[in-house]
Write a protein that holds these residues in place. Structure first.
Motif, mmCIF file in Angstrom:
data_model
loop_
_atom_site.group_PDB
_atom_site.id
_atom_site.type_symbol
_atom_site.label_atom_id
_atom_site.label_comp_id
_atom_site.label_asym_id
_atom_site.label_seq_id
_atom_site.Cartn_x
_atom_site.Cartn_y
_atom_site.Cartn_z
ATOM 1 N N TYR A 55 -2.752 0.347 -3.927
ATOM 2 C CA TYR A 55 -2.560 -0.922 -3.216
ATOM 3 C C TYR A 55 -2.221 -2.026 -4.221
ATOM 4 O O TYR A 55 -2.430 -1.888 -5.433
ATOM 5 C CB TYR A 55 -3.799 -1.302 -2.408
ATOM 6 N N SER B 270 -1.598 7.484 -1.160
ATOM 7 C CA SER B 270 -2.308 6.869 -0.043
ATOM 8 C C SER B 270 -3.362 5.862 -0.484
ATOM 9 O O SER B 270 -3.726 4.958 0.283
ATOM 10 C CB SER B 270 -2.961 7.945 0.827
ATOM 11 N N ASP B 271 -3.888 5.968 -1.717
ATOM 12 C CA ASP B 271 -4.948 5.058 -2.163
ATOM 13 C C ASP B 271 -4.443 3.893 -2.996
ATOM 14 O O ASP B 271 -5.221 3.017 -3.377
ATOM 15 C CB ASP B 271 -5.990 5.827 -2.980
ATOM 16 N N GLY C 5 -5.027 3.699 -7.678
ATOM 17 C CA GLY C 5 -5.791 4.356 -6.643
ATOM 18 C C GLY C 5 -6.036 5.828 -6.864
ATOM 19 O O GLY C 5 -6.434 6.542 -5.946
ATOM 20 N N ASP D 109 -3.247 -1.544 -8.216
ATOM 21 C CA ASP D 109 -4.231 -0.507 -8.495
ATOM 22 C C ASP D 109 -3.626 0.834 -8.104
ATOM 23 O O ASP D 109 -3.207 1.020 -6.956
ATOM 24 C CB ASP D 109 -5.522 -0.765 -7.720
ATOM 25 N N ALA E 46 0.843 -1.194 0.000
ATOM 26 C CA ALA E 46 0.000 0.000 0.000
ATOM 27 C C ALA E 46 0.875 1.240 0.000
ATOM 28 O O ALA E 46 1.954 1.251 0.587
ATOM 29 C CB ALA E 46 -0.924 0.014 1.215
#
Length: 196
Positions: A80, A77-78, A101, A99, A72
């Motif tokens: 993963y 931050s999004d 994110g 992904d 992650a």
């Protein structure tokens, strides 16, 4: 940023690493073999999402021949990633998913494997990524003959061939060299590595 450093804690629960870490897919699926003293531009590598913030997290857990990983924060931050790998002394196979994110639905699916046949080890990685127009793949062969290891690789995008060799001098020293070409231009190197 943290100057490419990492910190980790490990135990029966697995290993949890923070800092400049690869995604779960890159950690378990990996790359085919490189050639040369310097890696010669890393043209053997397929295009995982990579790591921009260098403040990411990677969790790995192994049980028997299976290894699981969860990453992650590699691109924010999004972001993963998840991956699983099955390995034995003779072969391995791994599957990874990433992904970005960022809300752009940019995702990458990767599949890799290796197999050893006597003195030869074959590695292959296939990567299907939304930002790429075509599926990317790479293949390498390492052949061990006494103290020498001969390595060749092919990478589809861009179309690049590589050939190299390493010779173990003993005492932790080795001579390594290689050449990489796209059919028009070539680069080469040679040097001595030392490990103590």
């Amino acid at each position: 940023t943290n100057d490419d450093s990492t910190v980790y804690i490990s135990g029966a629960f697995g290993k949890l690493t923070f800092g400049d870490v690869d995604s779960a897919a890159q950690a378990l699926v990996g790359q085919v073999s490189a050639v040369g003293f310097t890696g010669l531009g890393s043209y053997n590598e397929v295009g995982y999402f990579g790591n921009n913030p260098k403040t990411a997290m990677l969790y790995e857990y192994s049980t028997g021949a299976l290894t699981f990983a969860l990453g992650a924060g590699q691109l924010g931050s999004d972001a993963y990633s998840v991956a699983v790998k099955y390995s034995t002394d003779a072969f391995s196979v791994a599957l990874g998913y990433e992904d970005e994110g960022f809300g752009f639905d940019d995702q990458t699916l990767s599949l890799g494997g290796s197999a050893t046949f006597g003195a030869a080890t074959v590695k292959a990685v296939v990567l299907d990524s939304d930002p790429l127009a075509d599926t990317d793949f790479a293949l390498s062969v390492d052949y061990v003959a006494g103290a020498a290891t001969i390595t060749a690789f092919y990478h589809d995008a861009p179309e690049v061939f590589g050939l190299g060799a390493a010779y173990d001098l003993g005492g932790g020293a080795a001579v390594k060299g290689g050449i990489v070409s796209d059919g028009d231009d070539s680069i080469a190197d040679i040097g001595i590595t030392m490990s103590f």
